[in-house]
Structure formats: structure tokens, C-alpha cells
Design a protein around this motif. Structure first.
Motif, mmCIF file in Angstrom:
data_model
loop_
_atom_site.group_PDB
_atom_site.id
_atom_site.type_symbol
_atom_site.label_atom_id
_atom_site.label_comp_id
_atom_site.label_asym_id
_atom_site.label_seq_id
_atom_site.Cartn_x
_atom_site.Cartn_y
_atom_site.Cartn_z
ATOM 1 N N VAL A 4 -36.856 -9.322 10.697
ATOM 2 C CA VAL A 4 -35.535 -9.551 11.297
ATOM 3 C C VAL A 4 -35.515 -10.826 12.128
ATOM 4 O O VAL A 4 -34.464 -11.456 12.276
ATOM 5 N N THR A 5 -36.666 -11.236 12.662
ATOM 6 C CA THR A 5 -36.698 -12.479 13.439
ATOM 7 C C THR A 5 -36.808 -13.692 12.531
ATOM 8 O O THR A 5 -36.639 -14.818 12.992
ATOM 9 N N TYR A 6 -37.093 -13.489 11.249
ATOM 10 C CA TYR A 6 -37.144 -14.577 10.286
ATOM 11 C C TYR A 6 -35.771 -14.847 9.687
ATOM 12 O O TYR A 6 -35.567 -15.810 8.967
ATOM 13 N N SER A 7 -34.816 -13.972 9.958
ATOM 14 C CA SER A 7 -33.472 -14.113 9.409
ATOM 15 C C SER A 7 -32.771 -15.329 10.010
ATOM 16 O O SER A 7 -32.958 -15.649 11.185
ATOM 17 N N TYR A 8 -31.936 -15.978 9.203
ATOM 18 C CA TYR A 8 -31.032 -16.976 9.750
ATOM 19 C C TYR A 8 -30.061 -16.295 10.712
ATOM 20 O O TYR A 8 -29.582 -15.188 10.444
ATOM 21 N N SER A 9 -29.737 -16.970 11.804
ATOM 22 C CA SER A 9 -28.824 -16.387 12.790
ATOM 23 C C SER A 9 -27.426 -16.985 12.737
ATOM 24 O O SER A 9 -26.550 -16.564 13.491
ATOM 25 N N PHE A 10 -27.186 -17.962 11.838
ATOM 26 C CA PHE A 10 -25.932 -18.720 11.907
ATOM 27 C C PHE A 10 -24.731 -17.953 11.355
ATOM 28 O O PHE A 10 -23.590 -18.345 11.564
ATOM 29 N N SER A 11 -24.961 -16.853 10.637
ATOM 30 C CA SER A 11 -23.861 -16.125 10.016
ATOM 31 C C SER A 11 -23.985 -14.635 10.305
ATOM 32 O O SER A 11 -24.910 -13.976 9.816
ATOM 33 N N ASP A 12 -23.041 -14.101 11.072
ATOM 34 C CA ASP A 12 -23.035 -12.660 11.325
ATOM 35 C C ASP A 12 -22.832 -11.884 10.031
ATOM 36 O O ASP A 12 -23.413 -10.806 9.846
ATOM 37 N N GLU A 13 -22.040 -12.424 9.150
ATOM 38 C CA GLU A 13 -21.786 -11.745 7.874
ATOM 39 C C GLU A 13 -23.072 -11.614 7.072
ATOM 40 O O GLU A 13 -23.366 -10.550 6.511
ATOM 41 N N LEU A 14 -23.855 -12.694 7.020
ATOM 42 C CA LEU A 14 -25.136 -12.654 6.313
ATOM 43 C C LEU A 14 -26.074 -11.630 6.951
ATOM 44 O O LEU A 14 -26.741 -10.854 6.246
ATOM 45 N N LEU A 15 -26.129 -11.610 8.265
ATOM 46 C CA LEU A 15 -27.006 -10.669 8.956
ATOM 47 C C LEU A 15 -26.659 -9.228 8.617
ATOM 48 O O LEU A 15 -27.553 -8.378 8.474
ATOM 49 N N GLN A 16 -25.387 -8.932 8.479
ATOM 50 C CA GLN A 16 -24.978 -7.560 8.203
ATOM 51 C C GLN A 16 -25.121 -7.208 6.724
ATOM 52 O O GLN A 16 -25.266 -6.028 6.380
ATOM 53 N N GLU A 17 -25.134 -8.200 5.854
ATOM 54 C CA GLU A 17 -25.238 -7.924 4.414
ATOM 55 C C GLU A 17 -26.671 -7.662 3.967
ATOM 56 O O GLU A 17 -26.903 -6.871 3.046
ATOM 57 N N TRP A 18 -27.626 -8.349 4.586
ATOM 58 C CA TRP A 18 -28.998 -8.312 4.055
ATOM 59 C C TRP A 18 -29.804 -7.198 4.713
ATOM 60 O O TRP A 18 -29.846 -7.082 5.929
ATOM 61 N N ASP A 19 -30.473 -6.400 3.864
ATOM 62 C CA ASP A 19 -31.342 -5.320 4.346
ATOM 63 C C ASP A 19 -32.798 -5.689 4.072
ATOM 64 O O ASP A 19 -33.193 -5.869 2.910
ATOM 65 N N TRP A 20 -33.586 -5.785 5.129
ATOM 66 C CA TRP A 20 -35.023 -5.979 4.961
ATOM 67 C C TRP A 20 -35.661 -4.625 4.659
ATOM 68 O O TRP A 20 -35.290 -3.610 5.235
ATOM 69 N N LYS A 21 -36.634 -4.625 3.754
ATOM 70 C CA LYS A 21 -37.273 -3.373 3.320
ATOM 71 C C LYS A 21 -38.541 -3.064 4.094
ATOM 72 O O LYS A 21 -38.941 -1.904 4.191
ATOM 73 N N GLU A 22 -39.188 -4.112 4.605
ATOM 74 C CA GLU A 22 -40.439 -3.921 5.349
ATOM 75 C C GLU A 22 -40.371 -4.657 6.680
ATOM 76 O O GLU A 22 -39.668 -5.665 6.812
ATOM 77 N N ARG A 23 -41.137 -4.170 7.627
ATOM 78 C CA ARG A 23 -41.183 -4.825 8.930
ATOM 79 C C ARG A 23 -41.685 -6.262 8.790
ATOM 80 O O ARG A 23 -41.219 -7.177 9.475
ATOM 81 N N PHE A 24 -42.651 -6.458 7.877
ATOM 82 C CA PHE A 24 -43.160 -7.791 7.554
ATOM 83 C C PHE A 24 -43.030 -7.964 6.046
ATOM 84 O O PHE A 24 -43.859 -7.488 5.284
ATOM 85 N N SER A 25 -41.999 -8.650 5.647
ATOM 86 C CA SER A 25 -41.594 -8.679 4.251
ATOM 87 C C SER A 25 -42.544 -9.505 3.390
ATOM 88 O O SER A 25 -43.092 -10.520 3.827
ATOM 89 N N GLY A 26 -42.694 -9.079 2.135
ATOM 90 C CA GLY A 26 -43.558 -9.765 1.191
ATOM 91 C C GLY A 26 -42.860 -10.914 0.485
ATOM 92 O O GLY A 26 -41.631 -11.045 0.492
ATOM 93 N N GLN A 27 -43.652 -11.768 -0.166
ATOM 94 C CA GLN A 27 -43.147 -12.994 -0.790
ATOM 95 C C GLN A 27 -41.995 -12.764 -1.767
ATOM 96 O O GLN A 27 -40.998 -13.507 -1.703
ATOM 97 N N PRO A 28 -42.046 -11.779 -2.660
ATOM 98 C CA PRO A 28 -40.933 -11.652 -3.601
ATOM 99 C C PRO A 28 -39.589 -11.430 -2.908
ATOM 100 O O PRO A 28 -38.577 -12.029 -3.284
#
Length: 551
Positions: A73-97
Motif C-alpha cells: 500500500v505504501t508503494y501505491s501512487y498517491s496522486f489519484s484517489d480513484e486509482l487508490l480505491q480501484e486497485w486491490d493488493w493481494k499480498e502485504r508485500f506484492s510479487g513481481q507479476p
């Protein structure tokens, strides 16, 4: 957050006689956001990207086990609230794919692909004083011109293959981890050798060990490690995290490293030892960089405090490995814990408990050559079917020096940095007008949570360009005096840090790169922390950029 679209479009310049107003090099995390900001302003900009797809490091580094060590979640772009609400991270530390899918999603969501040229490598660029512009030479034979060039080329984007004799004679399959070309069936049941002990190898080895017939890990210089403690993020937890994004980003903005982990500022020796040990035990079991970055600040600067922490971490290593000799070797002896970036791992140490995994101590038996059938050390040949080179990168400055960048009077950037980079806040270089580096050496981005650093670096660069467009200016360049003052400040901060004694990429060390060997310090990162960096650079901008000359 940015100002409104209508406000920003007023700054749009005319780009007569130029192919573009801004050329951005690199379509990774930095370049994507820079293009977004240019599109927002209505600026004619394009990205030149060598890879056949966007993603930067998350396109290239496809080796098994590659993943964030920043919380997703800290790697997410912060410039768009809409983007933040649309994207679901699956792992606490996400993998390359998933990381690559995220960046592709961002590019497509904001319709950025039409201004991205893929498969185009930048061979070099030359400043043209008569027209206040850059001429950028590409691998497809073109020369593109622009008023500004923004280099979003990454800190770890130039791999350093080893220089052992016989590399081209190996008859089996081989690959560097940077542009990993092997498939699982290539190592399943096979005799595999992995050379290296950095963060890449530490992520890779446990994955290869699961199915390799025999795995030999060739290590010359072990690194300190800490458990990642990764886990899945449930839909309920993701919903809760989305509700706290503002809080999360505000917390990152307050910490020196741009992570959620804030150092413990209590004087180390005023805290009872029992309490110190209890803190370390808790941090060791928590996710992410806490054991490094939420630890006592004194452990970065005080040798006695660092030695005590290092012994605690050494005991953890010894407690997880069955063979005492292997465990003792994997405890670093040449630097203390945390004085260089700490690789995070999942079952790395336990891999050495497998009967099929063998440590090759290169301090005792150095590699002599690569042979058609394996790797020859001073103790004889180890026959292999596959060799994986996890030998690291020409870090921080390598991507800049690889290109033929020529500034005022033909000065080559590589020559200007022969004794180490000298920059203006890590964002610009004297002698190279209109060349912006949001993640450049000696900037906070080079030593912090990358997306948090790049968003600020891109915004600073964008504000400077907008300042010039508003005033009808076509040329800016940092003064030598301003750059030398910043360089002196960067070096002064190294003097307080134990990292000055380490042989890692924070000090520019890489035995595979000429001039970067042991004993040669390159001052490539800023150790004052992200909040101080933002304050100093914001003050500079608010004062009208006194360290720059304008034309």
C-alpha cells in the motif's frame, strides 16, 4: 496533491522547431508519473523505453521470488484517489507479476500509452546551446529534440555480469537475474549454481531450492538479512487499508525512509537491555523493515549499539541453520547489521538445511573460471546444468553513465562523475542544463521508499519546468557553487553514519565495476531523511531557485 487541470494548462509552452517539449527516459514508476504530470499540464511529452513493455524494474526482474520489500500500500501512487480505491493488493508485500500488472493498469487507466515509445533505447544525448535544447539519439537511428529531458532510469537498472574467464564456454543454460530467461522446467531436478548473496539471490534461492535436483550457492560476502513476514491481504483488510490511505501516506511522509517504520529516537543505552531485547524480538516477527528502520536510531551511528544489535541478529541466523559451519559463514563479519540496505527474506536460511543445497565458500575456494560443464573453483570443478548470475547492479549512477550524455562544451557526464557524482539536490547537474533527475544520485529518492520519493522528485521537477514556462524561460542550470555545497552536505552526513564503512551500493561498491572497488567511496545517497530533503528543496524553490541560473 496537484492543482486543478485548468490552472495547470495555462502554463503550456510552444515547442516550435522541437520534436517535443519534454522527453522522458524510462517507463518505470518514475517515468509513468512524470508523463501523467505532463499530460495534466497539456505539455507535449513522450517516454522512450528500451523494454517492449512498461514497468521498469518490474518488467525486467522476473526471477522467482522477486517482490516488494516496501509494504504494497505504501508503494501505491498517491496522486489519484480513484486509482487508490480501484486497485486491490493481494499480498502485504506484492510479487513481481502483480506489480507489473499494477503499473500496466495505471498506464491504461490514464491513457498514457499513446505517448510511450517502447523498444527504443537511448544511446546518448547532446546539449545544443544555440537552441537551448537536447538532441536525443535512439537505438532505431533517430535524433529527437526537446527543451527538457527527464531521466527516470532507475537506481538498479544496469546489471553487472561477472567477468570470470570462460563465461561463453558454458554448454548448459544460464541467465542473469535482471533479464531472467529461464523457466521452471529448466531447473527442476537439475544441477543448479547461483552466484551471489545480495537481495536478489536471497529472494531467488528459496524458490530454486524447492525443485532443483542439487543447488550450489556460491557466496563470497554474505549479507545481513531479516524475515519479510509476508502474508495475504484479505478483502476486509484491503477495504480497511483503503479507508486509511491518507493516514498511511502522512505517516510515510514523516519518516526518514518514507516507510511506515519510524526510528526509535530514545538514547540506546538509556533503555534497559531487557527492554531493548524485547523490542528486537517483537520487531523481528513483524512484517517488513521494522527490525531495521523502526530500531534505535543510534544503531546507525554508534558502533557499540550496532554491535549489540548485530549479535542479536547473528544469533537469529545461527538458530535457523542446522550446520554450525554454514551458519557461522552466513553471519557477516565485515559490517554491522543495517549499515547498508537489508535484504528481506522468506525461508532463505532454511534452504541451507536441505540436503540438496550446498554452500560454496568463495573466501576459501574462489572461482577460477566457468567451464563448459560447470564452475571451477580452487577446490575443483562443480558440474552444473544451469548457472544463475545474481551478481547485482551498477547501482544509482550506472544507468546515467551508460548513456553518452554530453552537456555544455561537450562535457560527458561519465567524466564529470569520474570521482563520484556532484549534483544539485540530486535533481540536476552543473554543466547539463534542462536535464532533470527526479531519482538522481544524492537525492532522497535514492535512499527512501521509492514511489514516495519519486512522487516528490517528479513534482519538484514539474514545478521547476512550470516556473520556466510561466516566465518564458528556456534554459536553467545549477551553479557549480550550489552543487558543490550540496555535495559537501551529503558527504558530511556520511560522516555520521556507519554505512561509510560498508561495501554496499550505498557507498558505490561493486567489484564488477571499474573504479567502484573496495576502498573507493562514492557518495550516492542522501542520509538526512526525506522530511529534511523536502524542506530544503522546497525552501530553495520558494526562494526562486537561487542555486540555478536561468536564460
Amino acid at each position: 496533491m496537484t492543482t486543478t487541470h485548468a490552472q495547470q494548462r495555462s502554463a503550456r509552452p510552444e515547442s516550435a522547431d522541437l520534436d517535443h517539449e519534454v522527453i522522458i527516459v524510462g517507463a518505470g514508476v518514475c517515468g509513468i508519473y512524470q508523463l501523467y504530470r505532463m499530460r495534466e499540464l497539456g505539455i507535449d511529452a513522450t517516454i522512450l523505453e528500451a523494454a517492449p513493455e512498461v514497468g521498469g524494474t518490474w518488467y525486467w526482474n522476473r526471477y522467482p521470488g522477486a517482490r516488494f520489500d516496501s509494504e504494497s500500500v505504501t508503494y501505491s501512487y498517491s496522486f489519484s484517489d480513484e486509482l487508490l480505491q480501484e486497485w486491490d493488493w493481494k499480498e502485504r508485500f506484492s510479487g513481481q507479476p502483480e506489480n507489473l500488472r499494477y503499473l500496466q493498469y495505471v498506464v491504461d487507466k490514464f491513457d498514457l500509452r499513446r505517448d510511450i515509445q517502447l523498444g527504443v533505447n537511448v544511446d546518448g544525448m547532446t546539449w545544443r546551446e544555440d537552441s537551448h535544447s537536447w538532441a536525443v539519439r535512439t537505438s532505431d537511428g533517430r535524433e529527437l529534440t526537446s527543451r527538457f529531458v527527464v531521466l527516470g532510469i532507475g537506481l538498479l537498472s544496469v546489471p553487472t555480469p561477472p567477468s570470470y574467464p570462460g563465461l561463453d564456454t558454458f554448454a548448459g543454460k544460464s541467465s542473469h537475474t535482471f533479464d531472467f530467461s529461464l523457466r521452471p522446467e529448466d531447473w527442476e531436478g537439475k544441477r543448479v549454481g547461483v552466484i551471489g548473496a545480495g537481495a536478489t539471490s536471497i529472494q531467488l534461492v528459496p524458490e530454486i531450492a524447492k525443485t532443483a535436483g542439487e543447488l550450489h550457492v556460491f557466496i563470497r560476502r554474505p549479507n545481513w538479512i531479516a524475515p519479510l513476514n509476508n502474508s495475504e491481504i484479505s478483502p476486509e483488510e484491503m477495504a480497511e487499508l483503503k479507508s486509511r490511505y491518507t493516514e498511511i501516506f502522512e505517516a510515510c511522509a514523516k519518516t526518514p525512509g518514507g516507510f511506515v517504520h519510524d526510528p526509535d529516537r530514545r538514547p540506546f543505552f538509556e533503555v534497559p537491555r531487557e527492554e531493548r531485547l524485547a523490542l528486537w524480538e517483537r520487531l523481528y516477527t513483524e512484517p517488513g523493515f521494522g527490525i531495521w528502520l523502526a530500531n534505535f536510531r543510534d544503531t546507525f551511528m554508534n558502533e557499540e549499539a550496532n554491535a549489540e544489535l548485530s549479535e542479536f541478529m547473528a544469533d537469529k541466523i545461527r538458530g535457523r541453520i542446522d550446520d554450525p559451519e554454514v551458519a557461522d559463514f552466513l553471519v557477516p563479519k565485515d559490517h554491522g547489521f543495517g549499515v547498508q540496505r537489508v535484504p528481506m527474506e522468506t525461508n532463505y536460511l532454511e534452504a541451507f538445511n536441505r540436503d540438496t543445497v550446498h554452500l560454496v565458500n568463495l573466501q576459501k575456494t574462489p572461482i577460477q573460471r566457468i567451464t563448459p560443464t560447470g564452475i571451477e573453483t580452487t577446490d575443483g570443478e562443480i558440474e552444473l546444468d544451469v548457472i544463475i548470475y545474481a551478481t547485482g547492479f551498477d547501482a544509482v549512477t550506472g544507468a546515467y553513465e551508460r548513456m553518452d550524455i554530453r552537456g555544455v562544451d561537450g562535457l560527458q557526464l561519465k567524466d564529470a562523475w569520474a570521482d563520484g557524482p556532484v549534483t544539485y539536490f540530486g535533481l540536476e547537474v552543473p554543466g547539463f542544463p534542462n536535464m532533470l533527475m527526479p531519482t538522481g544520485p544524492q537525492s532522497a529518492s535514492a535512499s527512501t521508499n521509492f514511489p514516495r520519493g519519486i512522487e516528490y522528485g517528479v513534482d519538484w521537477a514539474t514545478d521547476l519546468m512550470k516556473h520556466m514556462w510561466d516566465k518564458g524561460l528556456t534554459r536553467e542550470e545549477p551553479t557549480r557553487e550550489a552543487a558543490e555545497a550540496w555535495d559537501a552536505h551529503v558527504k558530511e552526513l556520511y560522516g555520521f553514519m556507519l554505512m561509510r564503512k560498508a561495501q554496499g551500493w550505498f557507498t558505490g561498491y561493486n567489484s564488477n565495476v571499474a573504479g567502484h572497488e573496495k576502498g573507493t567511496i562514492r557518495y550516492v545517497v542522501y542520509n538526512g531523511g526525506a522530511p529534511k530533503f523536502r524542506r530544503l528543496t522546497t525552501e530553495e524553490a520558494d526562494a526562486g531557485y537561487p542555486g540555478l541560473t536561468f536564460g
